[in-house]
Scaffold this active site. Structure first.
Site, PDB file in Angstrom:
ATOM      1  N   LYS A 249      30.088   8.685  35.658  1.00 12.96           N
ATOM      2  CA  LYS A 249      31.105   7.683  35.315  1.00 12.96           C
ATOM      3  C   LYS A 249      32.482   8.334  35.273  1.00 12.96           C
ATOM      4  CE  LYS A 249      32.610   4.835  31.381  1.00 12.96           C
ATOM      5  NZ  LYS A 249      32.288   4.435  29.994  1.00 12.96           N
ATOM      6  N   ASP A 254      40.342   4.188  29.599  1.00 10.87           N
ATOM      7  CA  ASP A 254      39.673   2.926  29.293  1.00 10.87           C
ATOM      8  C   ASP A 254      40.378   2.215  28.144  1.00 10.87           C
ATOM      9  OD1 ASP A 254      37.949   0.813  29.101  1.00 10.87           O
ATOM     10  OD2 ASP A 254      36.382   1.930  28.048  1.00 10.87           O
ATOM     11  N   LYS A 261      40.517  -2.704  23.573  1.00 11.70           N
ATOM     12  CA  LYS A 261      40.046  -1.942  22.427  1.00 11.70           C
ATOM     13  C   LYS A 261      41.114  -1.905  21.335  1.00 11.70           C
ATOM     14  CE  LYS A 261      37.517   1.534  25.193  1.00 11.70           C
ATOM     15  NZ  LYS A 261      36.152   1.414  24.660  1.00 11.70           N
ATOM     16  N   ASP A 272      36.798   9.372  29.056  1.00  7.72           N
ATOM     17  CA  ASP A 272      35.794   8.446  29.559  1.00  7.72           C
ATOM     18  C   ASP A 272      35.373   8.752  30.989  1.00  7.72           C
ATOM     19  OD1 ASP A 272      34.084   6.444  28.778  1.00  7.72           O
ATOM     20  OD2 ASP A 272      35.365   4.815  29.470  1.00  7.72           O
ATOM     21  N   ASP A 331      35.083  -4.414  28.614  1.00  5.51           N
ATOM     22  CA  ASP A 331      35.009  -3.070  28.047  1.00  5.51           C
ATOM     23  C   ASP A 331      33.650  -2.419  28.308  1.00  5.51           C
ATOM     24  OD1 ASP A 331      35.979  -0.857  26.733  1.00  5.51           O
ATOM     25  OD2 ASP A 331      35.407  -1.578  24.741  1.00  5.51           O
ATOM     26  N   GLU A 333      32.635  -1.486  31.195  1.00  6.82           N
ATOM     27  CA  GLU A 333      33.025  -1.280  32.590  1.00  6.82           C
ATOM     28  C   GLU A 333      32.318  -0.111  33.244  1.00  6.82           C
ATOM     29  OE1 GLU A 333      34.455   2.039  30.840  1.00  6.82           O
ATOM     30  OE2 GLU A 333      34.722   0.029  30.031  1.00  6.82           O
ATOM     31  N   ARG A 335      29.221   0.819  33.340  1.00  8.65           N
ATOM     32  CA  ARG A 335      28.005   0.439  34.058  1.00  8.65           C
ATOM     33  C   ARG A 335      28.325  -0.316  35.353  1.00  8.65           C
ATOM     34  NH1 ARG A 335      26.012  -2.793  28.901  1.00  8.65           N
ATOM     35  NH2 ARG A 335      27.227  -1.058  28.046  1.00  8.65           N
TER      36      ARG A 335
END
Length: 486
Positions: A249, A254, A261, A272, A331, A333, A335
């Site tokens: 990933k 993010d 968030k 992230d 959020d 995201e 996956r």
């Protein structure tokens, strides 16, 4: 990076480290004056040194050489114990310009690998501030005293390669996001790959992603003016019989997107992309070590931002290969980009083994704490190999259940699945979502949710405050074993 060399003689070092077990001072092969050894033994006994791995006591000798004796515990003498000893020694000697470390004559090369990895990893620093004249560590050179240096050269070379790869993953993850766009990340990978032979790199930019149908990566990156990328880095040595595909990933920042968030949840989101950093660094490490296994790293990179062009809750995303996802939470995201990469890996790369790493869920930390990654796989052999590799490398993971009962929580009225569930078990549900993209490779796939152990708030052992580079050491150990099986 710290310079560690092997030698049979140590001259007259300013600082000398001697090993201590729970039974007392350990005899060493290096020529250490009898008076020094007797003085150290008496001090160890008088100071009640435990001999525990990583315990260090210092004997000052201001009028003599060496000026300081560092008595370091090695516990039972396992590789992990020597790694702890190395990290502790680095911190105890950080103000010395040089250090000599005497090893027992009976140690195996694995002990030297542990010692060197511990020292090198504990010596990592990431600083963008201007250094003060006295702000950095003085220790630059370590001499390891052994009776036969040639016996340990390979182990030291491996330790240097592993530490170098881990440094890269830490650097990438620590880099602030105003610098670290998807394009910047891809350019850094290109620069690193050019330093080694036998690597092949392809970077897909937004136009190519659209032409080839990578709808998940494009959706997540659509809210940022800094467009997404898919980095594909390949190591294909002559004669390799097994092909491992690693997916990581790579969300370079993010914000949560439209499902934004809160501030506290956002301030460390430069990390992230820790999964992408780990799989890229491990692939470069495999090339540096000339491991006899084919490795392809896929790093889907995007910046998840809110804007007029961002993807929205309620959107339906069409992934590579045609499967669709209803977006209930922007959020979730990671996956979405991983799904594209996994589907591409299965359809185009024909992997023998498929492993993804992702800073995917906070639920991982709730379940397992801050030092342990969650492992998901339907393949007992693969799960066992990865767990053993993590243990040998000094990283931790715990196998979690892939329970089909939770699949119904991902049901969608308009798409093949929703991107989040409604029944809790967030880490399990995320793994189940990803599993649906592994197709014919489902029985040889593993997912590592490593959000929590990718970052640490204090120096601890071989870890330095900030990004840990989690997964690089595990993957390289595992790739070593895969190569041996070929």
């Amino acid at each position: 990076m710290l310079n560690i060399r092997l030698s049979t003689t140590g001259g007259a070092p300013a600082a000398l480290a001697l090993p201590v077990s729970p039974d007392g001072l350990v005899p060493v092969e290096a020529p250490v004056a009898g008076a020094i050894a007797a003085e150290a033994a008496a001090f160890v006994e008088d100071a009640d040194h435990s001999g525990a791995a990583g315990a260090v006591q210092v004997l000052p000798r201001p009028q003599d050489r060496p000026r300081r004796l560092l008595l370091v515990g090695i516990g039972a003498g396992t590789e992990a114990d020597w790694r702890s000893a190395g990290a502790a020694l680095y911190r105890a000697a950080v103000r010395e310009p040089a250090l000599s470390v005497a090893l027992p004559g009976s140690v195996e090369p694995a002990a030297l690998r542990g010692l060197a990895e511990g020292m090198l990893l504990a010596g990592y620093r990431f600083r963008l501030a201007a250094e003060k004249a006295d702000g950095g560590p003085a220790l630059r050179r370590v001499t390891v005293l052994v009776d036969a240096p040639e016996r340990f050269e390979t182990a030291l070379g491996v330790a240097n390669a592993v530490a170098s790869a881990t440094y890269l993953a830490r650097d990438l993850t620590n880099m602030p996001s105003q610098e670290k766009s998807p394009a910047w990340f891809a350019a850094r990978v290109a620069r690193e790959a050019n330093r080694l032979s036998g690597l092949k790199l392809r970077v897909r930019e937004p136009r190519e992603l659209a032409e080839e149908g990578f709808g998940g990566i494009l959706a997540v990156g659509g809210g940022s003016p800094r467009g997404p990328r898919l980095v594909e880095l390949g190591w294909r040595p002559r004669g390799a019989r097994r092909h491992v595909v690693l997916v990581g990933k790579g969300i370079t920042f993010d914000s949560g997107g439209i499902s934004i968030k809160p501030r506290d949840g956002m301030k460390l989101m430069r990390k992230d992309m820790g999964g992408a950093a780990a799989i890229i660094a491990a692939t470069l490490g495999a090339a540096a070590l000339n491991l006899p296994v084919r490795v392809t790293a896929l790093a889907p990179l995007a910046e998840n931002m809110p804007s007029g062009s961002a993807y929205r809750p309620g959107d339906v995303v069409r992934h590579y290969g045609g499967r669709t996802s209803e977006i209930l939470n922007t959020d979730a995201e990671g996956r979405i980009v991983l799904a594209d990469a996994l589907a591409y890996a299965v359809r185009r790369l024909n992997p023998d083994l498929l492993v993804d790493l992702a800073t995917l869920t906070g639920a991982n930390a709730v379940a397992l704490g801050k030092r342990t990654a969650a492992l998901y796989s339907d393949n007992d052999e693969l799960a066992g190999e990865l767990t053993a590799a993590a243990s040998a490398a000094g990283e931790r993971m715990w196998r979690m259940p892939l329970t089909d009962d939770y699949l119904e929580s991902l049901a969608s009225d308009v798409a093949d699945a929703a991107n989040v569930g409604d029944g809790g078990a967030g880490s399990v549900v995320a793994a189940l979502f990803l599993r649906e993209f592994t197709g014919v490779a489902r029985d040889r796939w593993a997912h590592l949710d490593m959000s929590a152990p990718s970052w640490i708030e204090t120096n601890e052992g071989e870890l330095v405050k900030g990004a840990t580079g989690w997964g690089v050491r595990t993957l390289l150990r595992w790739l070593e074993s895969v190569g041996e099986q070929s």
